[in-house]
Motif scaffolding. Structure first.
Motif, mmCIF file in Angstrom:
data_model
loop_
_atom_site.group_PDB
_atom_site.id
_atom_site.type_symbol
_atom_site.label_atom_id
_atom_site.label_comp_id
_atom_site.label_asym_id
_atom_site.label_seq_id
_atom_site.Cartn_x
_atom_site.Cartn_y
_atom_site.Cartn_z
ATOM 1 N N PRO A 193 -42.101 -22.779 24.357
ATOM 2 C CA PRO A 193 -42.959 -23.330 25.416
ATOM 3 C C PRO A 193 -44.444 -23.178 25.105
ATOM 4 C CG PRO A 193 -41.125 -22.166 26.385
ATOM 5 C CD PRO A 193 -41.045 -21.912 24.906
ATOM 6 N N GLU A 194 -44.826 -22.115 24.424
ATOM 7 C CA GLU A 194 -46.239 -21.910 24.085
ATOM 8 C C GLU A 194 -46.754 -22.875 23.019
ATOM 9 O OE1 GLU A 194 -43.821 -19.599 24.165
ATOM 10 O OE2 GLU A 194 -44.080 -18.099 22.556
ATOM 11 N N ASP A 195 -45.867 -23.675 22.431
ATOM 12 C CA ASP A 195 -46.296 -24.718 21.501
ATOM 13 C C ASP A 195 -46.750 -25.983 22.242
ATOM 14 O OD1 ASP A 195 -43.557 -23.764 19.392
ATOM 15 O OD2 ASP A 195 -45.682 -23.291 19.085
ATOM 16 N N THR A 196 -46.576 -26.007 23.546
ATOM 17 C CA THR A 196 -46.983 -27.163 24.341
ATOM 18 C C THR A 196 -48.486 -27.383 24.237
ATOM 19 O OG1 THR A 196 -45.151 -26.915 25.907
ATOM 20 C CG2 THR A 196 -47.115 -28.096 26.679
ATOM 21 N N ALA A 197 -48.870 -28.585 23.841
ATOM 22 C CA ALA A 197 -50.285 -28.915 23.652
ATOM 23 C C ALA A 197 -50.395 -30.372 23.229
ATOM 24 C CB ALA A 197 -50.909 -28.030 22.575
ATOM 25 N N VAL A 198 -51.624 -30.854 23.188
ATOM 26 C CA VAL A 198 -51.902 -32.122 22.522
ATOM 27 C C VAL A 198 -52.160 -31.798 21.041
ATOM 28 C CG1 VAL A 198 -53.393 -34.133 22.358
ATOM 29 C CG2 VAL A 198 -52.847 -33.150 24.600
ATOM 30 N N TYR A 199 -51.470 -32.502 20.188
ATOM 31 C CA TYR A 199 -51.594 -32.278 18.745
ATOM 32 C C TYR A 199 -52.418 -33.395 18.123
ATOM 33 C CZ TYR A 199 -48.268 -28.442 18.795
ATOM 34 O OH TYR A 199 -47.649 -27.230 19.016
ATOM 35 N N TYR A 200 -53.378 -33.003 17.295
ATOM 36 C CA TYR A 200 -54.271 -33.939 16.625
ATOM 37 C C TYR A 200 -54.170 -33.775 15.114
ATOM 38 C CZ TYR A 200 -56.656 -33.945 21.185
ATOM 39 O OH TYR A 200 -56.968 -34.035 22.517
ATOM 40 N N CYS A 201 -54.192 -34.876 14.396
ATOM 41 C CA CYS A 201 -54.407 -34.769 12.968
ATOM 42 C C CYS A 201 -55.875 -35.062 12.679
ATOM 43 C CB CYS A 201 -53.492 -35.687 12.163
ATOM 44 S SG CYS A 201 -53.777 -37.447 12.340
ATOM 45 N N ALA A 202 -56.360 -34.460 11.618
ATOM 46 C CA ALA A 202 -57.760 -34.586 11.254
ATOM 47 C C ALA A 202 -57.888 -34.570 9.736
ATOM 48 C CB ALA A 202 -58.573 -33.449 11.862
ATOM 49 N N SER A 203 -58.951 -35.170 9.265
ATOM 50 C CA SER A 203 -59.178 -35.213 7.818
ATOM 51 C C SER A 203 -60.586 -34.735 7.488
ATOM 52 C CB SER A 203 -58.980 -36.632 7.280
ATOM 53 O OG SER A 203 -59.959 -37.513 7.782
ATOM 54 N N GLY A 204 -60.720 -34.184 6.307
ATOM 55 C CA GLY A 204 -62.023 -33.724 5.852
ATOM 56 C C GLY A 204 -62.092 -33.819 4.344
ATOM 57 N N ARG A 205 -63.265 -34.178 3.856
ATOM 58 C CA ARG A 205 -63.402 -34.378 2.411
ATOM 59 C C ARG A 205 -63.761 -33.053 1.755
ATOM 60 N NH1 ARG A 205 -65.049 -40.291 0.438
ATOM 61 N NH2 ARG A 205 -64.253 -40.110 -1.678
ATOM 62 N N PHE A 206 -62.780 -32.138 1.764
ATOM 63 C CA PHE A 206 -62.982 -30.800 1.226
ATOM 64 C C PHE A 206 -62.245 -30.644 -0.085
ATOM 65 C CE2 PHE A 206 -64.227 -30.354 5.451
ATOM 66 C CZ PHE A 206 -63.165 -30.363 6.343
ATOM 67 N N PRO A 207 -62.757 -29.822 -1.003
ATOM 68 C CA PRO A 207 -62.004 -29.508 -2.221
ATOM 69 C C PRO A 207 -60.877 -28.520 -1.958
ATOM 70 C CG PRO A 207 -64.097 -28.347 -2.230
ATOM 71 C CD PRO A 207 -64.108 -29.265 -1.032
ATOM 72 N N SER A 208 -60.961 -27.813 -0.825
ATOM 73 C CA SER A 208 -59.909 -26.853 -0.495
ATOM 74 C C SER A 208 -59.695 -26.869 1.016
ATOM 75 C CB SER A 208 -60.294 -25.461 -0.977
ATOM 76 O OG SER A 208 -61.502 -25.050 -0.375
ATOM 77 N N ILE A 209 -58.798 -26.053 1.504
ATOM 78 C CA ILE A 209 -58.464 -26.047 2.929
ATOM 79 C C ILE A 209 -59.572 -25.383 3.732
ATOM 80 C CG2 ILE A 209 -56.877 -25.043 4.615
ATOM 81 C CD1 ILE A 209 -54.653 -25.541 2.531
ATOM 82 N N VAL A 210 -59.907 -25.988 4.855
ATOM 83 C CA VAL A 210 -60.917 -25.467 5.777
ATOM 84 C C VAL A 210 -60.275 -25.268 7.140
ATOM 85 C CG1 VAL A 210 -63.085 -25.981 6.940
ATOM 86 C CG2 VAL A 210 -62.816 -26.532 4.521
ATOM 87 N N VAL A 211 -60.577 -24.155 7.784
ATOM 88 C CA VAL A 211 -59.948 -23.805 9.049
ATOM 89 C C VAL A 211 -60.747 -24.329 10.252
ATOM 90 C CG1 VAL A 211 -59.249 -21.887 10.517
ATOM 91 C CG2 VAL A 211 -58.846 -21.778 8.056
ATOM 92 N N ALA A 212 -62.048 -24.362 10.150
ATOM 93 C CA ALA A 212 -62.900 -24.683 11.287
ATOM 94 C C ALA A 212 -62.772 -26.133 11.708
ATOM 95 C CB ALA A 212 -64.352 -24.371 10.944
ATOM 96 N N ALA A 213 -62.513 -26.359 12.990
ATOM 97 C CA ALA A 213 -62.346 -27.713 13.503
ATOM 98 C C ALA A 213 -63.605 -28.558 13.339
ATOM 99 C CB ALA A 213 -61.936 -27.665 14.972
ATOM 100 N N HIS A 214 -64.764 -27.938 13.519
ATOM 101 C CA HIS A 214 -66.003 -28.716 13.473
ATOM 102 C C HIS A 214 -66.294 -29.287 12.084
ATOM 103 C CE1 HIS A 214 -68.281 -25.622 11.289
ATOM 104 N NE2 HIS A 214 -67.714 -24.752 12.081
ATOM 105 N N ALA A 215 -65.599 -28.786 11.075
ATOM 106 C CA ALA A 215 -65.822 -29.280 9.718
ATOM 107 C C ALA A 215 -65.083 -30.583 9.431
ATOM 108 C CB ALA A 215 -65.412 -28.222 8.706
#
Length: 124
Positions: free
Chosen positions: A88-110
């Motif tokens: 139940p705690e997985d309930t949410a709106v899920y978004y996919c996002a893209s970023g032109r990074f060479p590696s994985i970035v955690v921050a949403a604002h990026a």
């Protein structure tokens, strides 16, 4: 710029599974790292999982490790999130996002491009 469209959300009972898809436009999909975020009412938008441009590196939030799997198909311009053993705690709106990074970035604002979101509701 990449345009993103999510699909696959819905209502599922606890313990069930859902598979989310993210379709990306443009011919440079393989140049973008991809992330799946979620936002529950009154809460921050948090990174759930991310995958590098080639797909060789992944990241998972502790809350979903062992239950969710992120993947991508660069030939089809698609990203996926397989969600198993949903809670139940997985309930949410899920978004996919893209970023032109060479590696994985955690921050949403990026992340520069976002889909419109898809609702996932897990009933107890």
């Amino acid at each position: 710029q990449v345009q993103l469209v999510e699909s696959g959300g819905g209502l599922v009972q606890a313990g069930g599974s859902l598979s989310l898809s993210c379709a990306a436009s443009g011919r440079t999909f393989s140049s973008y790292a991809m992330g799946w975020f979620r936002q529950a009412p009154g809460k921050e938008r948090d990174l759930v999982a991310a995958i590098s441009r080639s797909g060789t590196s992944t990241y998972y939030a502790d809350s979903v490790k062992g239950r969710f799997t992120i993947s991508r198909d660069n030939a089809k311009n698609m990203a996926y999130l397989q969600m198993n053993s949903l809670k139940p705690e997985d309930t949410a709106v899920y978004y996919c996002a893209s970023g032109r990074f060479p590696s994985i970035v955690v921050a949403a604002h990026a992340y520069g491009d976002w889909g419109q979101g898809t609702q996932v509701t897990v009933s107890s």
